[in-house]
Scaffold this motif. Structure first.
Motif, PDB file in Angstrom:
ATOM      1  N   ASN A  66    -106.309  32.658 -98.647  1.00  0.00           N
ATOM      2  CA  ASN A  66    -106.895  31.763 -97.642  1.00  0.00           C
ATOM      3  C   ASN A  66    -106.981  30.332 -98.197  1.00  0.00           C
ATOM      4  OD1 ASN A  66    -107.045  33.942 -96.001  1.00  0.00           O
ATOM      5  ND2 ASN A  66    -109.271  34.105 -95.958  1.00  0.00           N
ATOM      6  N   GLY A  67    -105.918  29.927 -98.864  1.00  0.00           N
ATOM      7  CA  GLY A  67    -105.797  28.549 -99.348  1.00  0.00           C
ATOM      8  C   GLY A  67    -106.487  28.263-100.661  1.00  0.00           C
ATOM      9  N   LYS A  68    -107.193  29.269-101.223  1.00  0.00           N
ATOM     10  CA  LYS A  68    -107.898  29.024-102.486  1.00  0.00           C
ATOM     11  C   LYS A  68    -107.187  29.727-103.644  1.00  0.00           C
ATOM     12  CE  LYS A  68    -112.583  28.322-100.870  1.00  0.00           C
ATOM     13  NZ  LYS A  68    -113.436  29.176-100.064  1.00  0.00           N
ATOM     14  N   PRO A  69    -106.993  29.016-104.761  1.00  0.00           N
ATOM     15  CA  PRO A  69    -106.368  29.666-105.915  1.00  0.00           C
ATOM     16  C   PRO A  69    -107.299  30.743-106.489  1.00  0.00           C
ATOM     17  CG  PRO A  69    -106.336  27.261-106.113  1.00  0.00           C
ATOM     18  CD  PRO A  69    -107.270  27.598-105.005  1.00  0.00           C
ATOM     19  N   ARG A  70    -106.803  31.986-106.553  1.00  0.00           N
ATOM     20  CA  ARG A  70    -107.636  33.112-107.000  1.00  0.00           C
ATOM     21  C   ARG A  70    -106.777  34.120-107.759  1.00  0.00           C
ATOM     22  NH1 ARG A  70    -112.230  33.645-103.315  1.00  0.00           N
ATOM     23  NH2 ARG A  70    -112.869  35.221-104.807  1.00  0.00           N
ATOM     24  N   LEU A  71    -107.458  35.000-108.483  1.00  0.00           N
ATOM     25  CA  LEU A  71    -106.782  36.171-109.044  1.00  0.00           C
ATOM     26  C   LEU A  71    -106.815  37.268-107.973  1.00  0.00           C
ATOM     27  CD1 LEU A  71    -108.295  36.423-112.668  1.00  0.00           C
ATOM     28  CD2 LEU A  71    -106.105  35.402-111.985  1.00  0.00           C
ATOM     29  N   GLY A  72    -105.647  37.818-107.646  1.00  0.00           N
ATOM     30  CA  GLY A  72    -105.597  38.874-106.626  1.00  0.00           C
ATOM     31  C   GLY A  72    -106.403  40.093-107.021  1.00  0.00           C
ATOM     32  N   CYS A  73    -106.447  40.383-108.323  1.00  0.00           N
ATOM     33  CA  CYS A  73    -107.123  41.600-108.777  1.00  0.00           C
ATOM     34  C   CYS A  73    -108.636  41.432-108.883  1.00  0.00           C
ATOM     35  CB  CYS A  73    -106.554  42.072-110.105  1.00  0.00           C
ATOM     36  SG  CYS A  73    -107.066  41.086-111.525  1.00  0.00           S
ATOM     37  N   MET A  74    -109.131  40.211-108.738  1.00  0.00           N
ATOM     38  CA  MET A  74    -110.569  39.992-108.856  1.00  0.00           C
ATOM     39  C   MET A  74    -111.183  39.503-107.547  1.00  0.00           C
ATOM     40  SD  MET A  74    -111.191  40.982-111.852  1.00  0.00           S
ATOM     41  CE  MET A  74    -112.817  40.413-112.305  1.00  0.00           C
ATOM     42  N   THR A  75    -110.368  39.516-106.489  1.00  0.00           N
ATOM     43  CA  THR A  75    -110.885  39.050-105.195  1.00  0.00           C
ATOM     44  C   THR A  75    -111.146  40.262-104.309  1.00  0.00           C
ATOM     45  OG1 THR A  75    -109.593  37.035-105.459  1.00  0.00           O
ATOM     46  CG2 THR A  75    -110.436  37.504-103.251  1.00  0.00           C
ATOM     47  N   ARG A  76    -112.409  40.582-104.140  1.00  0.00           N
ATOM     48  CA  ARG A  76    -112.780  41.781-103.383  1.00  0.00           C
ATOM     49  C   ARG A  76    -112.559  41.566-101.894  1.00  0.00           C
ATOM     50  NH1 ARG A  76    -114.929  45.703-105.816  1.00  0.00           N
ATOM     51  NH2 ARG A  76    -115.485  45.469-108.008  1.00  0.00           N
ATOM     52  N   MET A  77    -112.073  42.595-101.231  1.00  0.00           N
ATOM     53  CA  MET A  77    -111.884  42.511 -99.787  1.00  0.00           C
ATOM     54  C   MET A  77    -113.222  42.361 -99.067  1.00  0.00           C
ATOM     55  SD  MET A  77    -108.806  42.322 -98.944  1.00  0.00           S
ATOM     56  CE  MET A  77    -109.095  42.514 -97.187  1.00  0.00           C
ATOM     57  N   SER A  78    -114.299  42.800 -99.716  1.00  0.00           N
ATOM     58  CA  SER A  78    -115.623  42.701 -99.083  1.00  0.00           C
ATOM     59  C   SER A  78    -116.102  41.246 -98.965  1.00  0.00           C
ATOM     60  CB  SER A  78    -116.644  43.522 -99.872  1.00  0.00           C
ATOM     61  OG  SER A  78    -116.694  43.053-101.206  1.00  0.00           O
ATOM     62  N   THR A  79    -115.387  40.306 -99.609  1.00  0.00           N
ATOM     63  CA  THR A  79    -115.797  38.900 -99.472  1.00  0.00           C
ATOM     64  C   THR A  79    -115.324  38.311 -98.129  1.00  0.00           C
ATOM     65  OG1 THR A  79    -113.816  38.174-100.668  1.00  0.00           O
ATOM     66  CG2 THR A  79    -115.841  38.353-101.957  1.00  0.00           C
ATOM     67  N   PHE A  80    -114.486  39.059 -97.395  1.00  0.00           N
ATOM     68  CA  PHE A  80    -113.997  38.560 -96.108  1.00  0.00           C
ATOM     69  C   PHE A  80    -114.636  39.348 -94.961  1.00  0.00           C
ATOM     70  CE2 PHE A  80    -110.554  38.348 -99.270  1.00  0.00           C
ATOM     71  CZ  PHE A  80    -110.464  36.976 -99.397  1.00  0.00           C
ATOM     72  N   GLU A  81    -114.754  38.691 -93.823  1.00  0.00           N
ATOM     73  CA  GLU A  81    -115.213  39.385 -92.611  1.00  0.00           C
ATOM     74  C   GLU A  81    -114.157  40.421 -92.223  1.00  0.00           C
ATOM     75  OE1 GLU A  81    -118.052  38.824 -91.071  1.00  0.00           O
ATOM     76  OE2 GLU A  81    -118.625  37.155 -92.384  1.00  0.00           O
ATOM     77  N   GLU A  82    -114.605  41.517 -91.597  1.00  0.00           N
ATOM     78  CA  GLU A  82    -113.649  42.572 -91.203  1.00  0.00           C
ATOM     79  C   GLU A  82    -112.591  42.077 -90.240  1.00  0.00           C
ATOM     80  OE1 GLU A  82    -114.408  46.455 -90.302  1.00  0.00           O
ATOM     81  OE2 GLU A  82    -115.404  46.862 -92.207  1.00  0.00           O
ATOM     82  N   THR A  83    -112.951  41.083 -89.417  1.00  0.00           N
ATOM     83  CA  THR A  83    -112.007  40.595 -88.412  1.00  0.00           C
ATOM     84  C   THR A  83    -111.165  39.424 -88.931  1.00  0.00           C
ATOM     85  OG1 THR A  83    -113.786  39.194 -87.620  1.00  0.00           O
ATOM     86  CG2 THR A  83    -113.406  41.260 -86.423  1.00  0.00           C
ATOM     87  N   GLU A  84    -111.473  38.985 -90.148  1.00  0.00           N
ATOM     88  CA  GLU A  84    -110.813  37.787 -90.687  1.00  0.00           C
ATOM     89  C   GLU A  84    -109.374  38.109 -91.121  1.00  0.00           C
ATOM     90  OE1 GLU A  84    -113.320  36.198 -93.752  1.00  0.00           O
ATOM     91  OE2 GLU A  84    -111.976  34.512 -94.165  1.00  0.00           O
ATOM     92  N   THR A  85    -108.469  37.201 -90.831  1.00  0.00           N
ATOM     93  CA  THR A  85    -107.099  37.335 -91.343  1.00  0.00           C
ATOM     94  C   THR A  85    -107.089  36.861 -92.794  1.00  0.00           C
ATOM     95  OG1 THR A  85    -106.160  36.898 -89.178  1.00  0.00           O
ATOM     96  CG2 THR A  85    -104.719  36.504 -91.069  1.00  0.00           C
ATOM     97  N   VAL A  86    -106.476  37.659 -93.649  1.00  0.00           N
ATOM     98  CA  VAL A  86    -106.385  37.258 -95.059  1.00  0.00           C
ATOM     99  C   VAL A  86    -104.955  36.761 -95.309  1.00  0.00           C
ATOM    100  CG1 VAL A  86    -106.589  38.024 -97.454  1.00  0.00           C
ATOM    101  CG2 VAL A  86    -108.172  38.909 -95.725  1.00  0.00           C
ATOM    102  N   THR A  87    -104.847  35.497 -95.661  1.00  0.00           N
ATOM    103  CA  THR A  87    -103.530  34.886 -95.854  1.00  0.00           C
ATOM    104  C   THR A  87    -103.254  34.716 -97.341  1.00  0.00           C
ATOM    105  OG1 THR A  87    -103.800  33.710 -93.766  1.00  0.00           O
ATOM    106  CG2 THR A  87    -102.100  32.886 -95.262  1.00  0.00           C
ATOM    107  N   VAL A  88    -102.141  35.256 -97.782  1.00  0.00           N
ATOM    108  CA  VAL A  88    -101.803  35.220 -99.204  1.00  0.00           C
ATOM    109  C   VAL A  88    -100.496  34.447 -99.389  1.00  0.00           C
ATOM    110  CG1 VAL A  88    -101.473  36.601-101.282  1.00  0.00           C
ATOM    111  CG2 VAL A  88    -102.873  37.498 -99.431  1.00  0.00           C
ATOM    112  N   THR A  89    -100.568  33.401-100.216  1.00  0.00           N
ATOM    113  CA  THR A  89     -99.392  32.555-100.454  1.00  0.00           C
ATOM    114  C   THR A  89     -99.212  32.347-101.963  1.00  0.00           C
ATOM    115  OG1 THR A  89    -100.852  30.663-100.088  1.00  0.00           O
ATOM    116  CG2 THR A  89     -99.477  31.313 -98.240  1.00  0.00           C
TER     117      THR A  89
END
Ligand code: SF4
Ligand code: F3S
Ligand code: FES
Length: 249
Positions: A66-89
């Motif tokens: 979602n536009g923020k530089p992150r580690l994929g393995c340390m970003t929990r899905m629970s940090t997003f709303e259930e209805t939120e689209t998760v965009t990975v680039t």
């Protein structure tokens, strides 16, 4: 049984690409990298992603979520709303190889340009001695996992390809600061090198690097600002200048 979530993933290579939409199952406790792996297993077997440890320690799985530089393995899905689209680039500052994999060679080049630790003359390896307080000071910088998220987020090169030749970036400012603070490093020009060769002057202390560091290294406060202050001291303070002339430091 998990829930279906909406993912958008950038797919392409160095000639171009686009975002693709997926509905994918997500289970409790999962991280973004788990979901990418599920996409590979069920829908996109050729989706390229770099990863290794899945524990936040190898620094391989850097991506933008979602536009923020992150580690994929340390970003929990629970940090997003259930209805939120998760965009990975892929990381934006480095050239894409394919899908989420970028070529981070820039960083290895900058590492090579930085003069290595210079041991004191006449002291054999194994005979180096230093105070515990000095060891502890550099420990913070040694936690770096070389994920290059700080390099990726820094505006000096993120949108300015033309600055890359002159700017080493925050990861290498902490390395320079570590060597500068090292009591046994025989070089006394680390600050000047940072200014002249690493482009320390381009940094205007936005602190974005510190914000994204997964190891919580205080890059700006503990490395960049002290290096900048001491460069200023040495250049403009006549007492420091005179002291240096007399004591060669
Ligand atoms: Fe990653 Fe932090 Fe090291 Fe930068 S300083 S490469 S953000 S671990
Ligand atoms: Fe860049 Fe960090 Fe300086 S983001 S501008 S190196 S404080
Ligand atoms: Fe190693 Fe994410 S897979 S840091």
């Amino acid at each position: 049984m998990g829930t279906k979530r909406h993912f958008r993933v950038w797919r392409g290579d160095d000639t171009g690409g686009s975002l693709e939409d997926f509905q994918v199952e997500v289970n409790e406790g999962e991280v973004v990298l788990d979901v990418i792996h599920r996409l590979q297993a069920t829908q996109t077997p050729d989706l390229a992603v770099r990863w290794n440890c899945k524990a936040g320690k190898c620094g391989s799985c850097s991506m933008e979520i979602n536009g923020k530089p992150r580690l994929g393995c340390m970003t929990r899905m629970s940090t997003f709303e259930e209805t939120e689209t998760v965009t990975v680039t892929p990381l934006r500052t480095f050239p894409v190889i394919r899908d989420l994999v970028t070529n981070v060679n820039f960083n290895y080049q900058k590492a090579r340009e930085l003069p290595a630790f210079a041991p004191p003359a006449g002291v054999a390896p194994g005979e180096y001695r230093m105070q515990q307080v000095d060891v502890e000071r550099s420990q913070e910088f040694r936690k770096c996992i070389e994920c290059f998220l700080c390099q990726n987020v820094c505006h000096v090169i993120r949108d300015h390809e033309e600055n890359k030749h002159a700017f080493s970036g925050p990861r290498f400012f902490i390395r320079a600061a570590e060597l500068d603070m090292h009591p046994l490093d025989a070089r006394d020009d680390r600050k000047e090198l940072a200014q002249a060769e690493q482009g320390l002057g381009y940094c205007n202390i936005t602190k974005c690097c510190t914000e994204v560091c997964p190891e919580h290294i205080k890059i700006t406060d503990n490395a960049i600002i002290p290096m900048k202050e001491r460069v200023v001291d040495r250049r403009y303070d006549p007492v420091t200048w005179l002291g240096r002339k007399i004591f060669r430091r």
